[in-house]
Scaffold this motif. Structure first.
Motif, PDB file in Angstrom:
ATOM      1  N   LEU A 208       0.825  -1.196   0.000  1.00 41.68           N
ATOM      2  CA  LEU A 208       0.000   0.000   0.000  1.00 41.68           C
ATOM      3  C   LEU A 208       0.868   1.259   0.000  1.00 41.68           C
ATOM      4  O   LEU A 208       2.096   1.202   0.130  1.00 41.68           O
ATOM      5  CB  LEU A 208      -0.920  -0.037   1.224  1.00 41.68           C
ATOM      6  N   TRP A 209       0.248   2.393  -0.152  1.00 39.41           N
ATOM      7  CA  TRP A 209       0.901   3.707  -0.129  1.00 39.41           C
ATOM      8  C   TRP A 209       0.009   4.644   0.678  1.00 39.41           C
ATOM      9  O   TRP A 209      -1.176   4.374   0.868  1.00 39.41           O
ATOM     10  CB  TRP A 209       1.076   4.242  -1.556  1.00 39.41           C
ATOM     11  N   GLY A 210       0.565   5.745   1.161  1.00 40.51           N
ATOM     12  CA  GLY A 210      -0.263   6.677   1.922  1.00 40.51           C
ATOM     13  C   GLY A 210       0.565   7.727   2.628  1.00 40.51           C
ATOM     14  O   GLY A 210       1.751   7.914   2.343  1.00 40.51           O
ATOM     15  N   GLY A 211      -0.070   8.421   3.555  1.00 41.71           N
ATOM     16  CA  GLY A 211       0.588   9.421   4.389  1.00 41.71           C
ATOM     17  C   GLY A 211       0.405   9.069   5.851  1.00 41.71           C
ATOM     18  O   GLY A 211      -0.192   8.038   6.191  1.00 41.71           O
ATOM     19  N   TRP A 212       0.920   9.929   6.725  1.00 34.51           N
ATOM     20  CA  TRP A 212       0.852   9.675   8.162  1.00 34.51           C
ATOM     21  C   TRP A 212       0.427  10.933   8.906  1.00 34.51           C
ATOM     22  O   TRP A 212       0.832  12.040   8.538  1.00 34.51           O
ATOM     23  CB  TRP A 212       2.215   9.238   8.700  1.00 34.51           C
ATOM     24  N   VAL A 213      -0.365  10.734   9.942  1.00 31.54           N
ATOM     25  CA  VAL A 213      -0.666  11.809  10.882  1.00 31.54           C
ATOM     26  C   VAL A 213      -0.131  11.395  12.248  1.00 31.54           C
ATOM     27  O   VAL A 213      -0.480  10.332  12.768  1.00 31.54           O
ATOM     28  CB  VAL A 213      -2.172  12.101  10.977  1.00 31.54           C
ATOM     29  N   MET A 214       0.750  12.212  12.799  1.00 27.80           N
ATOM     30  CA  MET A 214       1.263  12.019  14.154  1.00 27.80           C
ATOM     31  C   MET A 214       0.527  12.971  15.090  1.00 27.80           C
ATOM     32  O   MET A 214       0.440  14.172  14.815  1.00 27.80           O
ATOM     33  CB  MET A 214       2.765  12.318  14.212  1.00 27.80           C
ATOM     34  N   ALA A 215      -0.001  12.433  16.173  1.00 30.63           N
ATOM     35  CA  ALA A 215      -0.683  13.252  17.177  1.00 30.63           C
ATOM     36  C   ALA A 215       0.015  13.043  18.519  1.00 30.63           C
ATOM     37  O   ALA A 215       0.147  11.905  18.981  1.00 30.63           O
ATOM     38  CB  ALA A 215      -2.153  12.867  17.280  1.00 30.63           C
ATOM     39  N   ARG A 216       0.443  14.162  19.121  1.00 29.71           N
ATOM     40  CA  ARG A 216       1.147  14.065  20.393  1.00 29.71           C
ATOM     41  C   ARG A 216       0.974  15.367  21.180  1.00 29.71           C
ATOM     42  O   ARG A 216       1.310  16.431  20.696  1.00 29.71           O
ATOM     43  CB  ARG A 216       2.633  13.795  20.178  1.00 29.71           C
ATOM     44  N   GLU A 217       0.411  15.239  22.380  1.00 32.55           N
ATOM     45  CA  GLU A 217       0.272  16.377  23.289  1.00 32.55           C
ATOM     46  C   GLU A 217      -0.390  17.577  22.603  1.00 32.55           C
ATOM     47  O   GLU A 217       0.046  18.721  22.735  1.00 32.55           O
ATOM     48  CB  GLU A 217       1.640  16.771  23.852  1.00 32.55           C
ATOM     49  N   GLY A 218      -1.450  17.301  21.848  1.00 30.23           N
ATOM     50  CA  GLY A 218      -2.189  18.374  21.193  1.00 30.23           C
ATOM     51  C   GLY A 218      -1.612  18.864  19.884  1.00 30.23           C
ATOM     52  O   GLY A 218      -2.202  19.733  19.231  1.00 30.23           O
ATOM     53  N   PHE A 219      -0.454  18.332  19.480  1.00 29.01           N
ATOM     54  CA  PHE A 219       0.190  18.722  18.222  1.00 29.01           C
ATOM     55  C   PHE A 219      -0.057  17.637  17.188  1.00 29.01           C
ATOM     56  O   PHE A 219       0.108  16.440  17.469  1.00 29.01           O
ATOM     57  CB  PHE A 219       1.688  18.916  18.442  1.00 29.01           C
TER      58      PHE A 219
END
Length: 328
Positions: A208-219
């Motif tokens: 597969l292919w795609g992107g990423w969302v990182m969520a940490r401490e409100g960021f």
């Protein structure tokens, strides 16, 4: 023997028994690759930057430095972005080789140097991979990172884990679109992109292919990876936003008749910035490899115009020097 997708889930529209697919119509025409190669050879494309390669590098390149411990993001060239937030350090699509190719003597070569080698990197906690193309997954770089940082976690698209296992690289997790995992206090969600995968003539779209969302401490940080435009990508903002910082590609888009289904142009990049509702974006996927017909210095010129047309300030979608940083 016919290869079958071991991850196939008939309930998921982007799965097929033979691999994976985009949800958007395929824009590639039969014989399109041969036509493109013929036309670019006849027209002598891509042309050098307006003032030449040396002047381009002097304008857009600098050595990367990682002093201090403050939250920051660095563009390391092409799709490689290093984000440090709260002591966690994340690196996207690390490619530090000379060529984006399976061979050392042929294939797209760097026009600008890497701003740091693996030995000069700060400790890396997580590496995010968008897909398996050679300008995004460089075996030598990945091996070097795994050796230098034995505890680093690699997050990869579904179907790509086996590539790492064959090279005895540990701590690898593969995810499907919209799947989430937690690593060292941060939540990582693999999100859709409009692209494709292959590392040979025989494995197209088997991972597969795609992107990423990182969520940490409100960021929240969105790494778009490689993508063509799709209005469906606005769902990323609705489901995984709000996005504080995005890394969105702006290069390798010409000619549009051939590239539009896999790479956004600068105007489409601005549109994604708006539709995903990103607070701030940085421009990636330009200035290093000549992968299409656009000049290396054309994407930043067009991005400036696209921002003006959209009524956005330059600060909304930043053009960084390769190797430079911004505070978060």
């Amino acid at each position: 023997m016919v290869w079958k997708n071991p991850h196939y889930d008939a309930a998921k529209a982007h799965h097929t028994p033979e691999g994976f697919r985009n949800l958007e119509p395929d824009t590639r025409e039969p014989g399109g690759l041969q036509r493109w190669r013929k036309e670019r050879k006849e027209q002598g494309l891509p042309r050098p930057p307006t003032e030449g390669y040396d002047a381009f590098a002097q304008r857009w390149w600098q050595t990367a430095t990682f002093d201090g411990e403050d939250d920051a993001a660095w563009w390391l060239g092409h799709a490689s972005v290093l984000v440090r937030h709260g002591g966690l350090t994340v690196l996207t699509d690390p490619v530090m080789g000379h060529r984006a190719s399976p061979l050392s003597f042929v294939g797209p070569a760097r026009r600008t140097r890497v701003p740091v080698d693996v030995d000069g990197l700060p400790p890396i906690d997580v590496v995010l991979l968008s897909h398996n193309h050679y300008d995004h997954l460089d075996e030598r770089t990945v091996r070097a990172i795994a050796r230098r940082f034995p505890q680093v976690v690699f997050l990869v698209p579904l179907g790509l884990k086996r590539w790492f296992e064959r090279r005895k690289i540990a701590h690898v997790h593969e995810l499907d679109w919209w799947a989430t995992t937690e690593v060292r206090g941060a939540e990582f969600t693999f999100v859709p992109a409009r692209h494709w995968s292959a590392r040979s003539l025989w494995d197209r779209n088997r991972s597969l292919w795609g992107g990423w969302v990182m969520a940490r401490e409100g960021f929240r940080f969105w790494f778009a990876g490689d993508t063509g435009y799709s209005d469906a990508l606005a769902e990323i903002g609705r489901r995984a936003g709000p996005i504080d910082l995005a890394a969105i590609p702006i290069g390798a888009y010409a000619p549009r008749w051939f590239m539009r289904g896999q790479h956004v142009d600068p105007a489409e990049a601005v549109r994604l910035h708006q539709e995903v509702a990103c607070r701030q974006s940085i421009a990636i996927h330009w200035g290093v490899f000549e992968l299409a017909d656009d000049q290396l210095d054309e994407p930043p010129r067009l991005l400036t115009g696209a921002l003006a047309n959209a009524g956005l300030p330059d600060e909304a979608f930043l053009l960084l020097n390769i190797g430079s940083r911004i505070a978060l």
